[in-house]
Write an enzyme that holds these catalytic residues in place. Sequence first.
Site, short mmCIF file in Angstrom:
data_model
loop_
_atom_site.label_atom_id
_atom_site.label_comp_id
_atom_site.label_asym_id
_atom_site.label_seq_id
_atom_site.Cartn_x
_atom_site.Cartn_y
_atom_site.Cartn_z
N ASP A 8 0.85 -1.18 0.00
CA ASP A 8 0.00 0.00 0.00
C ASP A 8 0.90 1.24 0.00
O ASP A 8 2.11 1.14 0.22
CB ASP A 8 -0.88 -0.05 1.25
CG ASP A 8 -1.66 1.22 1.49
OD1 ASP A 8 -2.28 1.72 0.53
OD2 ASP A 8 -1.63 1.73 2.63
N ASP A 10 -0.30 5.14 1.12
CA ASP A 10 -0.57 6.07 2.22
C ASP A 10 -0.62 5.35 3.56
O ASP A 10 -1.35 4.37 3.73
CB ASP A 10 -1.88 6.82 1.97
CG ASP A 10 -1.76 7.78 0.81
OD1 ASP A 10 -1.26 8.89 1.02
OD2 ASP A 10 -2.15 7.41 -0.32
N THR A 42 -2.71 0.67 -4.31
CA THR A 42 -3.07 1.92 -3.66
C THR A 42 -4.48 2.38 -3.99
O THR A 42 -5.05 1.98 -5.00
CB THR A 42 -2.06 3.02 -4.07
OG1 THR A 42 -2.42 4.27 -3.47
CG2 THR A 42 -2.04 3.20 -5.59
N GLY A 43 -5.01 3.24 -3.13
CA GLY A 43 -6.28 3.87 -3.42
C GLY A 43 -6.11 5.08 -4.32
O GLY A 43 -7.08 5.62 -4.84
N LYS A 213 -8.44 -4.45 -3.94
CA LYS A 213 -7.01 -4.75 -4.03
C LYS A 213 -6.76 -6.26 -4.05
O LYS A 213 -5.91 -6.74 -4.80
CB LYS A 213 -6.27 -4.12 -2.85
CG LYS A 213 -6.21 -2.61 -2.89
CD LYS A 213 -5.36 -2.07 -1.74
CE LYS A 213 -5.32 -0.55 -1.72
NZ LYS A 213 -4.43 -0.02 -0.67
N ASP A 236 -2.18 -0.74 5.97
CA ASP A 236 -2.53 -0.13 7.26
C ASP A 236 -4.01 0.10 7.48
O ASP A 236 -4.43 0.35 8.60
CB ASP A 236 -1.82 1.22 7.40
CG ASP A 236 -2.43 2.29 6.50
OD1 ASP A 236 -2.56 2.04 5.28
OD2 ASP A 236 -2.80 3.37 7.01
N ASN A 239 -9.15 -0.61 3.45
CA ASN A 239 -9.15 -0.93 2.01
C ASN A 239 -8.00 -1.88 1.64
O ASN A 239 -7.91 -2.30 0.49
CB ASN A 239 -9.10 0.34 1.17
CG ASN A 239 -7.84 1.16 1.39
OD1 ASN A 239 -7.21 1.10 2.44
ND2 ASN A 239 -7.46 1.95 0.39
#
Length: 288
Positions: A8, A10, A42-43, A213, A236, A239
């Site tokens: 991930d 962020d 990632t988002g 994901k 973390d 998502n």
Amino acid sequence: MIRCIASDMDGTLLNSLQEISELNRKALLYAKEQGIEVVIATGRSYDEAHTLLKDAGIRCPLIAVNGAEIRNESGEIVGSTGLNGEQAAAIAKILNVIGVYFEIYTNKGKFTEDYDKSISVIVDIYKTANPERPTEEIRKMVEDRFTKGFIQTINDYEVLFNNPGYIFYKFIVFSSDEELLKKASIALHEVEGLKVTSSGHNNLEVNHINAQKGIALEAFVKERGIDLKDTMAIGDNLNDLSMLKKVGYPFAMGNAEEEVKQLCKYQADLNINDGVGKAVAQLLNVTL
């Protein structure tokens, strides 16, 4: 044997300055040198994520917008899953009735109807994560994102919904009012075909049910003849759960949500302490 590492961004790969630390950079490059597939999940949109990776000298495939888009190392789209205009309009109607601010990620970029609100929302998020940094410094950094074209302003989202050329990858909803977010979450969960999750305390993220994901990572490793049991994933927030549930080596960041920590077999250090780099070094039994 580890054959793939999925990270991930962020709260994970990025530190409090929204940068990839030197140790994190070295760890991912070392893994690539060993023939291990490295993919970022990632988002963020591809453009946002790619810029940060390019600045760090990291070239790798990307699972973007929570799995709505998969790009190869050259940046070419190799898979995408999104919502159509009718579905997007229905989501927007729910959010507008509840009265929460939202932005939309599409195949043609990210959009907002309120430039000032978008700036303020992101400033608040960064300020919460980095209370020691002056607000004006953070605002300048955030405004630079707009000049780079990471987000576009539009008067009315309906223009997008009525254009068949748009695929709607993700709605991101922001509010400091927990009750409003809860109300929005309940309403959205009643809509068939959606995945509603979160990447922070003050947001909701809404994707197509197949844009996750974990689903994207499973397709990614399968195409390369890699088993998920030989895959490390590190994250973390909520998502990230869909990919952490599937892999043989799930790592929760030290700053992860409790639900993420409870799920994962392994725990990494904080994102501000090179958590990804240390976890990769630990797993590969190497000193970097």
